[in-house]
Scaffold this motif. Structure first.
Motif, mmCIF file in Angstrom:
data_model
loop_
_atom_site.group_PDB
_atom_site.id
_atom_site.type_symbol
_atom_site.label_atom_id
_atom_site.label_comp_id
_atom_site.label_asym_id
_atom_site.label_seq_id
_atom_site.Cartn_x
_atom_site.Cartn_y
_atom_site.Cartn_z
ATOM 1 N N ALA A 51 -18.423 -47.077 -104.340
ATOM 2 C CA ALA A 51 -17.109 -46.770 -104.912
ATOM 3 C C ALA A 51 -16.852 -47.731 -106.060
ATOM 4 N N TRP A 52 -16.362 -47.177 -107.176
ATOM 5 C CA TRP A 52 -16.160 -47.956 -108.390
ATOM 6 C C TRP A 52 -14.771 -47.721 -108.975
ATOM 7 N N ASN A 53 -14.276 -48.731 -109.638
ATOM 8 C CA ASN A 53 -13.119 -48.617 -110.518
ATOM 9 C C ASN A 53 -13.621 -49.102 -111.864
ATOM 10 N N GLY A 54 -14.011 -48.173 -112.719
ATOM 11 C CA GLY A 54 -14.648 -48.549 -113.979
ATOM 12 C C GLY A 54 -15.975 -49.222 -113.691
ATOM 13 N N GLU A 55 -16.127 -50.446 -114.166
ATOM 14 C CA GLU A 55 -17.361 -51.221 -113.956
ATOM 15 C C GLU A 55 -17.279 -52.117 -112.720
ATOM 16 N N CYS A 56 -16.169 -52.049 -111.999
ATOM 17 C CA CYS A 56 -15.948 -52.920 -110.841
ATOM 18 C C CYS A 56 -16.370 -52.217 -109.557
ATOM 19 N N LEU A 57 -17.346 -52.791 -108.857
ATOM 20 C CA LEU A 57 -17.806 -52.255 -107.581
ATOM 21 C C LEU A 57 -16.779 -52.582 -106.502
ATOM 22 N N LEU A 58 -16.280 -51.543 -105.829
ATOM 23 C CA LEU A 58 -15.252 -51.713 -104.800
ATOM 24 C C LEU A 58 -15.821 -51.748 -103.390
ATOM 25 N N GLY A 59 -16.900 -50.986 -103.154
ATOM 26 C CA GLY A 59 -17.445 -50.934 -101.808
ATOM 27 C C GLY A 59 -18.628 -49.993 -101.722
ATOM 28 N N ILE A 73 -23.321 -44.075 -89.373
ATOM 29 C CA ILE A 73 -22.720 -44.796 -90.496
ATOM 30 C C ILE A 73 -23.347 -46.190 -90.545
ATOM 31 N N LYS A 74 -23.798 -46.570 -91.725
ATOM 32 C CA LYS A 74 -24.378 -47.897 -91.935
ATOM 33 C C LYS A 74 -23.752 -48.520 -93.182
ATOM 34 N N SER A 75 -23.795 -49.829 -93.236
ATOM 35 C CA SER A 75 -23.460 -50.605 -94.437
ATOM 36 C C SER A 75 -22.105 -50.272 -95.050
ATOM 37 N N MET A 76 -21.105 -50.078 -94.208
ATOM 38 C CA MET A 76 -19.736 -49.901 -94.708
ATOM 39 C C MET A 76 -19.246 -51.283 -95.131
ATOM 40 N N ARG A 77 -18.901 -51.420 -96.407
ATOM 41 C CA ARG A 77 -18.468 -52.721 -96.921
ATOM 42 C C ARG A 77 -17.491 -52.518 -98.066
ATOM 43 N N THR A 78 -16.416 -53.281 -98.045
ATOM 44 C CA THR A 78 -15.472 -53.327 -99.150
ATOM 45 C C THR A 78 -15.558 -54.716 -99.768
ATOM 46 N N SER A 79 -15.590 -54.784 -101.098
ATOM 47 C CA SER A 79 -15.650 -56.084 -101.765
ATOM 48 C C SER A 79 -14.373 -56.876 -101.447
ATOM 49 N N HIS A 80 -14.474 -58.178 -101.516
ATOM 50 C CA HIS A 80 -13.315 -59.019 -101.193
ATOM 51 C C HIS A 80 -12.107 -58.687 -102.058
ATOM 52 N N GLN A 81 -12.314 -58.453 -103.348
ATOM 53 C CA GLN A 81 -11.177 -58.197 -104.241
ATOM 54 C C GLN A 81 -10.546 -56.829 -104.021
ATOM 55 N N ALA A 82 -11.236 -55.922 -103.307
ATOM 56 C CA ALA A 82 -10.708 -54.567 -103.099
ATOM 57 C C ALA A 82 -10.159 -54.350 -101.688
ATOM 58 N N ARG A 83 -10.164 -55.363 -100.864
ATOM 59 C CA ARG A 83 -9.694 -55.204 -99.485
ATOM 60 C C ARG A 83 -8.222 -54.854 -99.447
ATOM 61 N N GLY A 84 -7.861 -53.983 -98.495
ATOM 62 C CA GLY A 84 -6.475 -53.597 -98.307
ATOM 63 C C GLY A 84 -5.972 -52.564 -99.301
ATOM 64 N N LYS A 85 -6.887 -51.951 -100.051
ATOM 65 C CA LYS A 85 -6.490 -50.994 -101.081
ATOM 66 C C LYS A 85 -6.959 -49.572 -100.789
ATOM 67 N N GLY A 86 -7.408 -49.318 -99.550
ATOM 68 C CA GLY A 86 -7.807 -47.970 -99.171
ATOM 69 C C GLY A 86 -9.239 -47.592 -99.505
ATOM 70 N N VAL A 87 -10.038 -48.543 -99.943
ATOM 71 C CA VAL A 87 -11.431 -48.250 -100.308
ATOM 72 C C VAL A 87 -12.223 -47.792 -99.093
ATOM 73 N N ALA A 88 -12.135 -48.508 -97.994
ATOM 74 C CA ALA A 88 -12.893 -48.149 -96.791
ATOM 75 C C ALA A 88 -12.497 -46.760 -96.294
ATOM 76 N N LYS A 89 -11.212 -46.472 -96.301
ATOM 77 C CA LYS A 89 -10.740 -45.153 -95.877
ATOM 78 C C LYS A 89 -11.326 -44.065 -96.776
ATOM 79 N N SER A 90 -11.295 -44.269 -98.069
ATOM 80 C CA SER A 90 -11.841 -43.277 -99.004
ATOM 81 C C SER A 90 -13.344 -43.095 -98.804
ATOM 82 N N LEU A 91 -14.061 -44.191 -98.622
ATOM 83 C CA LEU A 91 -15.505 -44.100 -98.380
ATOM 84 C C LEU A 91 -15.794 -43.364 -97.080
#
Length: 151
Positions: A51-59, A73-91
């Motif tokens: 998952a990306w926001n422009g050039e920023c990897l979110l998870g 399901i393997k390797s579910m990970r959200t980057s530290h800066q993207a935590r709490g923003k719904g990235v994991a749910k979207s993935l």
């Protein structure tokens, strides 16, 4: 947020996966760490998305085929800066849809029992996963929680 199939070649994903492995080994005993390294994620029975926001990897998240109807399901990970923003749910929503489109009828996962994994377990429960017995090659482990859901 843009979710794309990933070839696991970029430096950002390598760094995120290393961060994931480092956290898993810092949180759980080595014998209870079931995270895949980058080479294992490149196996033909694994599909991998980022998952990306422009050039920023979110998870990231991966789908590992176990048999014709069952995937993990393997390797579910959200980057530290993207935590709490719904990235994991979207993935997770993306992966469930991909699993359905691929013809899987069951989706399972293993995650930790430590407090570190509470948010992950809560997310899975909120998306229809229930605790289950170990599946595939897993064995009972006090540091592992096994979950599954029908698709």
């Amino acid at each position: 947020m843009n979710i794309v199939k990933d070839d696991l070649k970029g430096p950002q994903i390598k760094a995120l996966l290393q961060e994931h492995l480092d956290d898993m080994y810092a949180t759980s005993p080595a014998e209870s760490v079931h995270a895949l390294d980058i080479d294992a994620l490149r196996h033909s029975n694994v599909e991998f998305w980022t998952a990306w926001n422009g050039e920023c990897l979110l998870g990231c998240i991966a789908l590992k085929a176990l048999d014709v109807g069952h995937a993990e399901i393997k390797s579910m990970r959200t980057s530290h800066q993207a935590r709490g923003k719904g990235v994991a749910k979207s993935l997770l929503i993306h992966l469930v849809e991909q699993a359905k489109q691929s013809g899987f009828t069951r989706l399972s996962l293993e995650t930790g029992t430590e407090d570190y994994f509470l948010a992950a377990r809560s997310l899975y429960l909120s998306h229809g996963f229930v605790e289950c017995e170990p599946f595939a090659d897993y064995v009972l482990d006090p540091n592992s929680t096994f979950m599954t859901r029908a698709l």
